[in-house]
Design a protein around this motif. Structure first.
Motif, PDB file in Angstrom:
ATOM      1  N   ARG A 168       0.744  -5.912   2.579  1.00  0.00           N
ATOM      2  CA  ARG A 168       0.661  -4.605   2.438  1.00  0.00           C
ATOM      3  C   ARG A 168       1.511  -3.513   3.006  1.00  0.00           C
ATOM      4  O   ARG A 168       1.594  -2.496   2.601  1.00  0.00           O
ATOM      5  N   LYS A 205       0.224   0.362  -6.887  1.00  0.00           N
ATOM      6  CA  LYS A 205      -0.951   0.202  -7.059  1.00  0.00           C
ATOM      7  C   LYS A 205      -1.932   1.348  -8.082  1.00  0.00           C
ATOM      8  O   LYS A 205      -2.723   0.712  -8.741  1.00  0.00           O
ATOM      9  N   ASP A 235       0.612  -0.964   0.087  1.00  0.00           N
ATOM     10  CA  ASP A 235      -0.119   0.019   0.115  1.00  0.00           C
ATOM     11  C   ASP A 235       0.894   1.095   0.084  1.00  0.00           C
ATOM     12  O   ASP A 235       1.965   1.129   0.489  1.00  0.00           O
ATOM     13  N   ASP A 236       0.181   2.247  -0.557  1.00  0.00           N
ATOM     14  CA  ASP A 236       0.977   3.716  -0.440  1.00  0.00           C
ATOM     15  C   ASP A 236       1.193   4.003   1.055  1.00  0.00           C
ATOM     16  O   ASP A 236       0.410   3.538   1.861  1.00  0.00           O
ATOM     17  N   THR A 237       2.294   4.699   1.402  1.00  0.00           N
ATOM     18  CA  THR A 237       2.390   5.280   2.770  1.00  0.00           C
ATOM     19  C   THR A 237       2.815   6.830   2.466  1.00  0.00           C
ATOM     20  O   THR A 237       2.917   7.407   1.323  1.00  0.00           O
ATOM     21  N   ASP A 279      -4.636 -11.082   0.871  1.00  0.00           N
ATOM     22  CA  ASP A 279      -4.594 -10.914   2.601  1.00  0.00           C
ATOM     23  C   ASP A 279      -5.096 -12.251   3.400  1.00  0.00           C
ATOM     24  O   ASP A 279      -4.656 -12.638   4.139  1.00  0.00           O
ATOM     25  N   PHE A 300      -6.518  -8.144  -4.032  1.00  0.00           N
ATOM     26  CA  PHE A 300      -5.791  -7.911  -2.913  1.00  0.00           C
ATOM     27  C   PHE A 300      -6.219  -8.311  -1.661  1.00  0.00           C
ATOM     28  O   PHE A 300      -5.486  -9.158  -0.615  1.00  0.00           O
ATOM     29  N   THR A 353       4.867   6.192  -2.791  1.00  0.00           N
ATOM     30  CA  THR A 353       3.799   5.876  -3.515  1.00  0.00           C
ATOM     31  C   THR A 353       4.130   4.512  -4.231  1.00  0.00           C
ATOM     32  O   THR A 353       5.352   4.570  -5.021  1.00  0.00           O
TER      33      THR A 353
END
Ligand code: HEM
Ligand SMILES: *[C@@H]1O[C@H](CO)[C@@H](O)[C@H](O)[C@H]1NC(C)=O
Ligand SMILES: *[C@@H]1O[C@H](CO)[C@@H](O)[C@H](O)[C@H]1NC(C)=O
Length: 324
Positions: A321, A92, A83-85, A108, A104, A89
């Motif tokens: 993620r 996705k 995932d982006d933080t 998981d 996704f 980036t």
């Protein structure tokens, strides 16, 4: 004399080093990598994929595509799953992925089941490779032994995913060949891996131009697809049509029959059979389901070997993620 013999010694040393380096880059992946450390791995992944595909057949296609998009961007390293933080980036929202790749949540679920039997042992990159294999098999395609031992990346990059490594559906045949070549895959590998479009769906926005504007398309097929894809862009962009009109949830070789009948949905599908260098391969796979299945397996194994992280590189993520 002295300098020529010392330079030939140097050449020998460099060649030996190269052989060792090239040999080790993928030699560390092995089909029995987790045999001792996680004997329940394969049955755990398979049952999770099986229940996801039973709920929604398309999920098998989506999981297969995730592995492809993972491998083409910085190698098969689970980078697509991050995932982006605030400081990174990831992939996705890249052009080839945004509103397009999916599955996704299923990844998981698989990961959490695997964590419960073998915590911190199995990489997310390997889970994608196994899930892709199981998806193909559960939808009626071939089964193969998956090479394992990949580790997960500590990075993902939006710009890497947007750099054209994943070819767009507007690609010419040459572009497709070149993009796969850049990943160590031959034109034949590209043609056989495109056979993955025997399952799954595509969005109107990605085939609109083909069904309204192209001439190497079956007229009644084009009309049918126009029915679910309005001419004006903006409306119905996300409407779905099957990539294989006949058996979209069955992994078989009808994709190649479709191409011969000018019923490829994407521009990048039909260019594989449009009077060019790959026509003969399309004909042979359309006539020989066994050759398609065998070559698909070899090409999947090759794709799964694209620059994995091994040894002490990367990590085994707890959560696919995010970084540990
Ligand atoms: C040859 C170059 C390729 C191009 C240009 C391409 C392009 C595309 C496009 C545009 C879509 C529809 C995406 C959407 O509507 O959002 C798609 C779907 C799909 N692609 Fe490809 N693809 C290629 C190769 C591959 C390969 C190598 C695989 C796997 C081995 C693959 C597996 C799939 C699958 C299974 C779907 C359906 C996914 C779903 O229904 O969720 N594709 N592809
Ligand atoms: C991704 O898609 C969303 C719409 O779902 C859009 O708002 C966003 O701008 C897109 N991101 C990129 C980077 O194109
Ligand atoms: C068809 O091609 C024309 C000319 O390139 C373009 O302006 C138009 O938007 C295209 N139509 C569709 C539905 O893609």
């Amino acid at each position: 004399m002295v300098s020529s013999s010392s330079s030939s010694v140097l050449v020998m040393i460099v060649s030996l080093l190269l052989i060792v380096l090239i040999g080790s880059s993928s030699a560390q992946l092995r089909t029995d990598y987790y045999r001792k450390a996680c004997p329940k791995l394969l049955s755990t992944v398979r049952s999770a994929v099986k229940s996801a595909v039973a709920k929604e057949k398309r999920m098998g296609a989506s999981l297969l595509r995730l592995h492809f998009h993972d491998c083409f961007v910085q190698g098969c390293d689970g980078s697509i799953l991050l995932d982006d933080t605030s400081s990174m980036t990831g992939e996705k929202t890249a052009g080839p992925n945004n509103n397009s790749v999916r599955g996704f949540n299923v990844v998981d679920e698989i990961k959490s089941k695997v964590e419960s039997v073998c915590p911190s042992i199995v990489s997310c990159a390997d889970i994608l490779a196994i899930a892709a294999r199981d998806s193909v098999h559960l939808l009626g395609g071939p089964k193969w032994d998956v090479k394992l031992g990949r580790r997960d990346s500590r990075t993902a990059s939006l710009s890497a995913a947007n750099s054209g490594v994943i070819p767009p559906p507007t690609s010419t045949l040459n572009n497709l060949i070149n993009r796969f070549q850049a990943r160590g895959l031959s034109a034949k590998d590209m043609v056989v891996l495109s056979g993955a479009h025997t399952i799954g769906q595509a969005r109107c926005t990605l085939f609109r131009n083909r069904v309204y504007n192209e001439t190497n398309i079956d007229t009644s097929f084009a009309r049918t697809r126009q029915g679910n894809c309005p001419r004006m862009s903006g409306s119905g962009d996300n409407n779905l049509s099957p990539l294989d009109l006949k058996t979209p949830a069955h992994f078989d070789n009808t994709y190649y029959h479709n191409l011969i009948n000018k019923k490829g949905l994407l521009h990048s599908d039909q260019v594989l059979y449009n009077g060019g260098s790959t026509d003969s391969l399309i004909k042979s796979y359309s006539n020989n389901a066994k050759a398609f299945a065998d070559d698909f397996v070899s090409a999947m194994i090759k794709m799964g070997d694209i620059t994995p992280l091994t040894g002490s590189n990367g990590e085994i993520r707890k959560n696919c993620r995010m970084l540990n």
